[in-house]
Motif scaffolding. Structure first.
Motif: not given
Length: 328
Positions: A72-99
């Motif tokens: 994948m290149d800079e178009s990774w987002w649209s390429t990821w969305l085109e994957l079948p749902e069972e393969e795509r997985g689920s994306m969620r947003t979190y905050t870093i607690r510590d580094v």
């Protein structure tokens, strides 16, 4: 235990790679703490302090596997969305607690708020994964790459002389990060709601001039004590304000995100933050408020419409919506 960097995404302006859960801890009834490791995290970096830096995690799909970003290149987002749902997985947003660590031993610590699933209720991909996670499990991470613009930090108090920070359990990691990175002379107040007494952090950092007040619900209505405490602090009254439960569902912006420089509702924004508003009772104030969207909406109405605080002095973020399984 680390994972090798997937060099096929090394040219992207962010880290997009698989990472491994080095440790998984149920640190309280409502929080699972994950320490994520991987050689790719050697590239992690932000221009200044981490503050409330958000990242994204991709959890395995129905097939139980993670999507491949190979090729994948800079178009990774649209390429990821085109994957079948069972393969795509689920994306969620979190905050870093510590580094933690440095170089290829860099680890990002993330707290995931969890609840035991109820019949017919939304569980959410992050909740389901965290409840069953073990050390060695893998996720895909999307996070800042050193030297590139990524966004995801909303903490911007400018020249504010006093701070008001309000949030629920989902905002606790972000609040911890903000407090950790505050200057020693910072002054203000924090009101932080948790599910129960057992979910209160015992390692919350911060300067002496910023007072932290924990507000465990322990079965009380969500946001009631949080709303009352924040308004009482601003007005100098007793903490007996009534939480604005009259906010109708159709008035809640599902993408609520109002900062001095951005408005999800299309309001006029500023090019700078924390307008002093000299001559008003709220001169020098900067307020950062995050959590469940209905609670945040009620507070926004009270602060901006009723108290007349300049919206350029506030950041209101709906991290989640009760009863709704949030998307990316």
């Amino acid at each position: 235990m680390t994972t090798s960097s997937n060099t096929y995404v090394a040219s992207l302006p962010m880290v997009l790679d698989r990472v491994t859960a080095r440790s998984v801890q149920r640190v309280s009834p409502s929080v699972v703490r994950i320490e994520l490791a991987g050689d790719c995290l050697a590239e992690f970096g932000v221009p200044g302090d981490v503050h409330d830096q958000r990242i994204k995690l991709v959890f395995p799909g129905a097939a139980g596997t993670l999507p491949s970003f190979e090729g994948m290149d800079e178009s990774w987002w649209s390429t990821w969305l085109e994957l079948p749902e069972e393969e795509r997985g689920s994306m969620r947003t979190y905050t870093i607690r510590d580094v933690l660590g440095s170089g290829t031993d860099t680890r990002l610590v993330v707290d995931i708020v969890v609840h035991e699933p109820t019949s017919g209720g939304p569980e959410g991909a992050g909740n389901a994964w965290a409840l069953r996670a073990n050390a060695g499990d893998q996720l895909v991470i999307i996070c800042p790459r050193r030297g590139h613009e990524f966004g995801g930090i909303e903490w911007a108090p400018g020249d504010a002389s006093r701070l008001l920070i309000v949030g629920d359990e989902t905002a606790a990691p972000a609040i911890r990060g903000v407090l950790r990175d505050l200057p020693a002379d910072a002054r203000g107040a924090v009101f932080l709601e948790t599910v129960t007494d057992a979910d209160v952090y015992d390692d919350m950092p911060g300067p002496d001039g910023v007072e932290v007040t924990w507000l465990p619900r322990n079965g009380r209505p969500r946001g009631e004590d949080l709303h009352a405490a924040a308004i009482a602090h601003l007005t100098g009254g007793a903490a007996d304000a009534t939480y604005d439960t009259g906010v109708p569902d159709d008035a809640i912006d599902p993408n609520l995100w109002e900062t001095p420089v951005y408005s999800s509702s299309g309001e006029d924004t500023a090019t700078s933050t924390a307008v002093p508003s000299e001559g008003t009772p709220y001169a020098g104030l900067y307020a950062w408020i995050a959590g469940e969207s209905k609670v945040v909406t009620g507070l926004r109405r009270q602060l901006v419409k009723d108290l007349g605080i300049d919206r350029r002095q506030v950041a209101f973020m709906g991290y989640w919506r009760e009863g709704v399984a949030m998307r990316s």
